[in-house]
Design a protein around this motif. Structure first.
Motif, PDB file in Angstrom:
ATOM      1  N   GLU A 119       0.828  -1.205   0.000  1.00  0.00           N
ATOM      2  CA  GLU A 119       0.000   0.000   0.000  1.00  0.00           C
ATOM      3  C   GLU A 119       0.863   1.256   0.000  1.00  0.00           C
ATOM      4  OE1 GLU A 119      -0.255  -2.505   1.929  1.00  0.00           O
ATOM      5  OE2 GLU A 119      -2.315  -3.291   1.977  1.00  0.00           O
ATOM      6  N   TYR A 120       1.963   1.221   0.769  1.00  0.00           N
ATOM      7  CA  TYR A 120       2.850   2.391   0.825  1.00  0.00           C
ATOM      8  C   TYR A 120       3.547   2.606  -0.511  1.00  0.00           C
ATOM      9  CZ  TYR A 120       6.914   5.247   2.079  1.00  0.00           C
ATOM     10  OH  TYR A 120       7.878   6.224   2.119  1.00  0.00           O
ATOM     11  N   GLN A 121       4.048   1.531  -1.112  1.00  0.00           N
ATOM     12  CA  GLN A 121       4.791   1.646  -2.359  1.00  0.00           C
ATOM     13  C   GLN A 121       3.912   2.082  -3.519  1.00  0.00           C
ATOM     14  OE1 GLN A 121       6.746  -2.122  -2.894  1.00  0.00           O
ATOM     15  NE2 GLN A 121       7.983  -1.923  -1.036  1.00  0.00           N
ATOM     16  N   LEU A 169       3.600  10.370   5.238  1.00  0.00           N
ATOM     17  CA  LEU A 169       3.650   9.246   6.174  1.00  0.00           C
ATOM     18  C   LEU A 169       4.988   9.161   6.891  1.00  0.00           C
ATOM     19  CD1 LEU A 169       1.888   6.529   3.985  1.00  0.00           C
ATOM     20  CD2 LEU A 169       0.938   7.693   5.982  1.00  0.00           C
ATOM     21  N   ASN A 170       6.052   9.629   6.268  1.00  0.00           N
ATOM     22  CA  ASN A 170       7.380   9.574   6.879  1.00  0.00           C
ATOM     23  C   ASN A 170       7.626  10.716   7.853  1.00  0.00           C
ATOM     24  OD1 ASN A 170       8.527   7.227   5.680  1.00  0.00           O
ATOM     25  ND2 ASN A 170       8.735   8.330   3.759  1.00  0.00           N
ATOM     26  N   ARG A 171       6.821  11.771   7.780  1.00  0.00           N
ATOM     27  CA  ARG A 171       7.075  12.937   8.619  1.00  0.00           C
ATOM     28  C   ARG A 171       6.996  12.617  10.120  1.00  0.00           C
ATOM     29  NH1 ARG A 171       3.626  16.112   6.403  1.00  0.00           N
ATOM     30  NH2 ARG A 171       5.075  16.645   4.738  1.00  0.00           N
ATOM     31  N   PRO A 172       6.034  11.824  10.611  1.00  0.00           N
ATOM     32  CA  PRO A 172       6.032  11.492  12.045  1.00  0.00           C
ATOM     33  C   PRO A 172       7.301  10.779  12.501  1.00  0.00           C
ATOM     34  CG  PRO A 172       3.901  10.995  11.068  1.00  0.00           C
ATOM     35  CD  PRO A 172       4.819  11.330   9.942  1.00  0.00           C
ATOM     36  N   PHE A 173       7.881   9.952  11.654  1.00  0.00           N
ATOM     37  CA  PHE A 173       9.133   9.285  12.003  1.00  0.00           C
ATOM     38  C   PHE A 173      10.265  10.305  12.125  1.00  0.00           C
ATOM     39  CE2 PHE A 173       6.667   5.930   9.956  1.00  0.00           C
ATOM     40  CZ  PHE A 173       6.852   4.875  10.830  1.00  0.00           C
ATOM     41  N   LEU A 233      -0.560   3.048   9.992  1.00  0.00           N
ATOM     42  CA  LEU A 233      -0.948   1.900   9.180  1.00  0.00           C
ATOM     43  C   LEU A 233      -2.358   2.086   8.616  1.00  0.00           C
ATOM     44  CD1 LEU A 233       0.404  -1.090  11.313  1.00  0.00           C
ATOM     45  CD2 LEU A 233       1.431  -0.056   9.289  1.00  0.00           C
ATOM     46  N   THR A 234      -3.259   2.555   9.465  1.00  0.00           N
ATOM     47  CA  THR A 234      -4.626   2.799   9.000  1.00  0.00           C
ATOM     48  C   THR A 234      -4.664   3.885   7.941  1.00  0.00           C
ATOM     49  OG1 THR A 234      -5.458   2.180  11.203  1.00  0.00           O
ATOM     50  CG2 THR A 234      -6.949   3.401   9.757  1.00  0.00           C
ATOM     51  N   LYS A 235      -3.883   4.916   8.146  1.00  0.00           N
ATOM     52  CA  LYS A 235      -3.832   6.022   7.190  1.00  0.00           C
ATOM     53  C   LYS A 235      -3.251   5.568   5.858  1.00  0.00           C
ATOM     54  CE  LYS A 235      -2.337  10.859   6.964  1.00  0.00           C
ATOM     55  NZ  LYS A 235      -1.618  11.944   7.705  1.00  0.00           N
TER      56      LYS A 235
END
Length: 201
Positions: free
Chosen positions: A109-111, A121-125, A157-159
């Motif tokens: 789903e991410y790819q 999605l990477n910003r919180p990390f 994951l839900t997002k």
């Protein structure tokens, strides 16, 4: 009282004045500040160095003999122990965070998402990594990581799944557009042909 006063001056006043006017006072203040600022980290140390420092600071005659030299050595030792403990907690948190991020990026789903969505999605990390690297309280690092593992990561994951679903599903045509298309398909009646006025007699 002359001899008694002179004895008190030599035994108490002079050593205290020398203590307060020299580098020994700085050692004392440094040790006290270290205990106050790093107290919450002592729980993660397998050492009694903080107790040894506290014992010297609580001694009413700590200004005598070489007590401050002993204290200086203990302060250096404690600072090194705290630094090592913070580094260990930081390295463990960053390694765990990197593993969670790699797991997310490995999902189909991410790819399938475009680059801007992946960056979102990477910003919180990235934010959590910056927080961990700048924080010097081990308890704060552990609490923040625990909260992210329990709630933040599940939310991501839900997002990710929702974003992928939106990418695969075409946007529905609006009712207004459908009505417009239907109107265009129906043949419209032609305008009546104008009748020329009668010629004047």
């Amino acid at each position: 009282q002359e001899d008694k006063l002179l004895a008190l001056k030599e035994d108490i006043l002079d050593p205290i004045l020398s203590f307060m006017g020299g580098s020994q006072k700085e050692i004392y203040l440094e040790a006290r500040n270290l205990l106050q600022s790093q107290e919450s980290n002592f729980h993660y140390l397998e050492s009694d160095t903080p107790k040894q420092i506290q014992a010297i600071l609580a001694d009413p005659k700590c200004y005598r003999s070489n007590r401050m030299q002993q204290l200086k050595g203990l302060v250096d030792t404690l600072r090194a122990e705290v630094t090592a403990a913070i580094k260990q907690a930081t390295d463990q948190a960053l390694a765990k965070l990197s593993g969670l991020q790699s797991r997310l990026q490995g999902m189909e789903e991410y790819q399938a998402l475009p680059a801007p969505r992946q960056e979102e999605l990477n910003r919180p990390f990235q934010d959590l990594q910056q927080y961990v690297e700048q924080t010097t309280l081990i308890a704060a690092i552990n609490d923040r990581m625990h909260h992210f593992e329990e709630q933040g990561y599940a939310t991501l994951l839900t997002k990710t799944a929702a974003m992928a679903q939106q990418t695969r599903t075409p946007e529905p045509v609006s009712a207004r557009s459908e009505n417009s298309n239907r109107i265009q398909d129906v043949p419209q009646p032609s305008a009546p042909t104008p009748v020329p006025p009668a010629a004047p007699k």
